[in-house]
Design a protein around this motif. Structure first.
Motif, PDB file in Angstrom:
ATOM      1  N   ARG A 132       0.811  -1.220   0.000  1.00  0.00           N
ATOM      2  CA  ARG A 132       0.000   0.000   0.000  1.00  0.00           C
ATOM      3  C   ARG A 132       0.848   1.277   0.000  1.00  0.00           C
ATOM      4  NH1 ARG A 132      -3.666  -3.076   3.625  1.00  0.00           N
ATOM      5  NH2 ARG A 132      -5.339  -3.834   2.286  1.00  0.00           N
ATOM      6  N   PRO A 133       1.940   1.340   0.780  1.00  0.00           N
ATOM      7  CA  PRO A 133       2.763   2.564   0.704  1.00  0.00           C
ATOM      8  C   PRO A 133       3.295   2.831  -0.698  1.00  0.00           C
ATOM      9  CG  PRO A 133       3.307   1.305   2.667  1.00  0.00           C
ATOM     10  CD  PRO A 133       2.410   0.432   1.840  1.00  0.00           C
ATOM     11  N   GLN A 135       1.761   1.951  -3.500  1.00  0.00           N
ATOM     12  CA  GLN A 135       0.619   2.457  -4.257  1.00  0.00           C
ATOM     13  C   GLN A 135       0.346   3.919  -3.927  1.00  0.00           C
ATOM     14  OE1 GLN A 135      -1.835  -1.082  -2.932  1.00  0.00           O
ATOM     15  NE2 GLN A 135      -2.576  -0.898  -5.036  1.00  0.00           N
ATOM     16  N   ASP A 136       0.462   4.254  -2.661  1.00  0.00           N
ATOM     17  CA  ASP A 136       0.296   5.657  -2.264  1.00  0.00           C
ATOM     18  C   ASP A 136       1.340   6.535  -2.952  1.00  0.00           C
ATOM     19  OD1 ASP A 136      -1.758   4.858  -0.590  1.00  0.00           O
ATOM     20  OD2 ASP A 136      -0.512   4.856   1.222  1.00  0.00           O
ATOM     21  N   ALA A 137       2.589   6.041  -3.003  1.00  0.00           N
ATOM     22  CA  ALA A 137       3.667   6.821  -3.619  1.00  0.00           C
ATOM     23  C   ALA A 137       3.397   7.051  -5.100  1.00  0.00           C
ATOM     24  CB  ALA A 137       5.000   6.111  -3.419  1.00  0.00           C
ATOM     25  N   GLU A 139       0.498   7.306  -6.566  1.00  0.00           N
ATOM     26  CA  GLU A 139      -0.539   8.339  -6.665  1.00  0.00           C
ATOM     27  C   GLU A 139       0.021   9.717  -6.330  1.00  0.00           C
ATOM     28  OE1 GLU A 139      -3.667   6.995  -4.127  1.00  0.00           O
ATOM     29  OE2 GLU A 139      -4.320   5.414  -5.499  1.00  0.00           O
ATOM     30  N   ILE A 140       0.836   9.803  -5.294  1.00  0.00           N
ATOM     31  CA  ILE A 140       1.389  11.089  -4.869  1.00  0.00           C
ATOM     32  C   ILE A 140       2.298  11.680  -5.941  1.00  0.00           C
ATOM     33  CG2 ILE A 140       2.969  12.170  -3.218  1.00  0.00           C
ATOM     34  CD1 ILE A 140       1.869  10.162  -1.123  1.00  0.00           C
ATOM     35  N   GLU A 221       7.455   7.910   3.477  1.00  0.00           N
ATOM     36  CA  GLU A 221       6.293   7.172   3.927  1.00  0.00           C
ATOM     37  C   GLU A 221       6.015   7.457   5.396  1.00  0.00           C
ATOM     38  OE1 GLU A 221       7.035   3.107   2.914  1.00  0.00           O
ATOM     39  OE2 GLU A 221       6.979   3.501   0.756  1.00  0.00           O
ATOM     40  N   ARG A 267      -6.305  -0.614  -7.353  1.00  0.00           N
ATOM     41  CA  ARG A 267      -6.403   0.835  -7.531  1.00  0.00           C
ATOM     42  C   ARG A 267      -6.300   1.195  -9.006  1.00  0.00           C
ATOM     43  NH1 ARG A 267      -3.151   4.009  -2.701  1.00  0.00           N
ATOM     44  NH2 ARG A 267      -3.347   2.415  -1.087  1.00  0.00           N
TER      45      ARG A 267
END
Length: 527
Positions: A132-133, A135-137, A139-140, A221, A267
């Motif tokens: 998940r981190p 995936q967050d990266a 998107e960011i 993160e 996602r």
């Protein structure tokens, strides 16, 4: 991928020992190497092996050697993962034979080799929460690039996983983004990339630059871990798409824009309008079949263009990193080398000593201590910084210059600057000729000629016999005949040629590697 179905592949006579894997195979297809059912690395049965008495042999990747001690069940399996896909397996005892072989990090997490043969924690060995981190990266960073005026999309292995599997590729370990600029000239595309870097840094991101069109954006993160995402820039010109990394191919703008979306591990991520077309350019028509041992076959013409336009003085750094991982022989970690001592005994009156390929500077600093004005030359910035700190600690009269032998302008600049130093001058190059390409070899001799013509000599130490031990180190030996031709073409003459034993050459060998035939050569350009 050959025409034969992978299910018809036959692997037999599998044997495993401390040197590597020996087998017989009917087809050239990719295969996963399993240690007790854990995938550790992959290779192609024929492409990546050598023929030995009717069998195929593959040496263990050097990065694994520290783990190869103990009992282990080694299996060869179809990467597609179909039922009954293990083609052969054997129980083996490696090294001292104590315990079981376990390729894991200090925390006990399983590791494997990714497509670049780096030992990493791979996606297949991580659970969804751990991804998940990342995936967050994605998107960011994608949103930050949009704020900077670009239209990013997932690229390379990340795009392949999203389109083919809807998930990250199990044998991969990182994520990639790409974009296609609205500009069509390399200079404008480069200027835009630097502007984007400034914008990202103004947003608070830390950015590392690979080239004129390649970036790594660092994301912090929640636990403080820093994660980097590669961003590959590209542009369209005259019906060609150039995308940093590997792509230079006929392409249409509507195959990229407007961007679409695909699912990646639950996602939505941005992808080109027709992602299949870009995947075929990147991975060939067989991109739908898993190939964890895939190697990019970038045409030399594309590589030269991307090098000339964008990589510039960064060209060759990737090769240096490979050599560091596979057993670099450039310079000992503490000096001086026997080679430096040998040269110093012969040239006590030399005023300037130029050590080309100086590494971390031990020879150059020692030569300074012998009364010479020493200059170390290398193209790997971290080594040059270490060398400078070493000289400062020891109060040595040694300086260090960045120079790329594969760039004529860099060589001419260094040669012109150092040619103003008092003479006589000597040039040293230990295992540099076989660590660069043909242009680098010619340019090394050009630099030596500029510095020593009529007032000095060049001293070279070179591996001259092609063999497995050299290739494991990423080196390309240069035969004596080729050395003679190169020297003659440079206008020089060989004053002396000395053959060395392996011990005299100070070349560390792994068990079973045999020897590395090495020579020392004295060259001059005296009229």
């Amino acid at each position: 991928m050959p025409a034969a179905d992978r299910r018809g592949t036959t692997v037999s006579r599998l044997r495993v020992d401390d040197a590597g894997v020996t087998l017989q195979a009917t087809d050239d297809v990719p295969v996963n190497v399993l240690f007790d059912d854990q995938r550790v690395f992959s290779f192609w049965l024929l492409r990546d092996t050598e023929e030995r008495d009717g069998e195929r042999f593959l040496a263990w990747p050097p990065v694994l050697r520290g783990f190869l001690s103990g009992a282990v069940r080694v299996g060869l399996a179809d990467p597609s993962g179909d039922e009954g896909s293990t083609w052969a397996e054997v129980e083996a005892v490696l090294g001292d034979g104590e315990g079981r072989v376990a390729v894991r990090d200090k925390q006990g997490n399983p590791m494997g080799l990714d497509k670049s043969m780096r030992l990493m924690r791979l996606f297949a060995d991580r659970d969804p929460d751990q991804l998940r981190p990342l995936q967050d990266a994605i998107e960011i960073v994608a949103e930050a690039l949009r704020r900077a005026g670009l239209e990013p999309f997932v690229a390379y292995g990340t795009l392949l996983g999203a389109v083919r599997d809807g998930d990250f590729i199990g044998h991969d370990s990182d994520a990639d983004l790409g974009y296609v600029s609205r500009f069509e000239y390399p200079v404008d595309v480069t200027a835009e990339s630097f502007r984007v870097q400034r914008d990202l840094e103004a947003m608070g991101y830390r950015v590392q630059r690979y080239s004129g069109l390649g970036l790594k954006v660092m994301v912090e993160e929640g636990d403080g871990t820093s994660r980097g995402l590669d961003v590959f820039g590209g542009f369209l010109r005259d019906g060609q798409l150039y995308l940093m990394g590997e792509v230079g191919h006929p392409f249409q703008r509507e195959w990229i824009f407007p961007l679409g979306t695909a699912e990646l591990a639950g996602r939505s991520v941005p992808v080109p309008a027709e992602p299949e077309r870009l995947l075929e350019v990147m991975y060939g028509p067989g991109w739908r079949k898993p190939d964890p041992a895939f190697k990019f076959g970038t045409p030399a013409s594309v590589r030269r263009r991307l090098d000339g336009w964008f990589r510039g003085t960064r060209h060759g750094l990737d090769e240096r990193w490979v050599r560091e991982r596979t057993g670099d022989v450039a310079k000992p970690k503490s000096g001086p080398s026997r080679f430096a001592r040998w040269v110093a005994e012969r040239e006590p009156d030399a005023v300037l000593a130029v050590d080309v390929g100086c590494g971390r500077g031990h020879d150059a600093v020692w030569l300074a201590g012998q009364g010479h004005r020493a200059v170390g030359v290398d193209y790997f910035p971290p080594d040059l910084r270490r060398a400078q700190r070493l000289a400062q600690r020891r109060g040595a009269d040694a300086a260090f210059r960045w120079t790329s032998l594969t760039e004529l302008r860099s060589v001419l600049e260094t040669g012109a600057a150092l040619a103003t130093e008092p003479g006589p001058r000597i040039v040293l190059a230990r295992h540099v000729l076989e660590a660069t390409n043909p242009a680098g070899r010619r340019n090394l001799l050009l630099l030596a000629r500029m510095l020593t013509r009529d007032q000095g000599r060049a001293y070279l130490q070179v591996i001259v016999e092609d063999g497995e031990a050299a290739h494991r180190r990423g080196l390309q030996p240069v035969g004596v005949g080729e050395l003679e031709r190169l020297v003659a073409a440079s206008g020089g003459g060989i004053e002396e040629l000395v053959r060395l034993s392996t011990a005299e050459a100070e070349l560390p060998l792994a068990p079973g590697e045999g020897h590395l035939d090495t020579v020392r050569m004295v060259v001059s350009w005296h009229r």
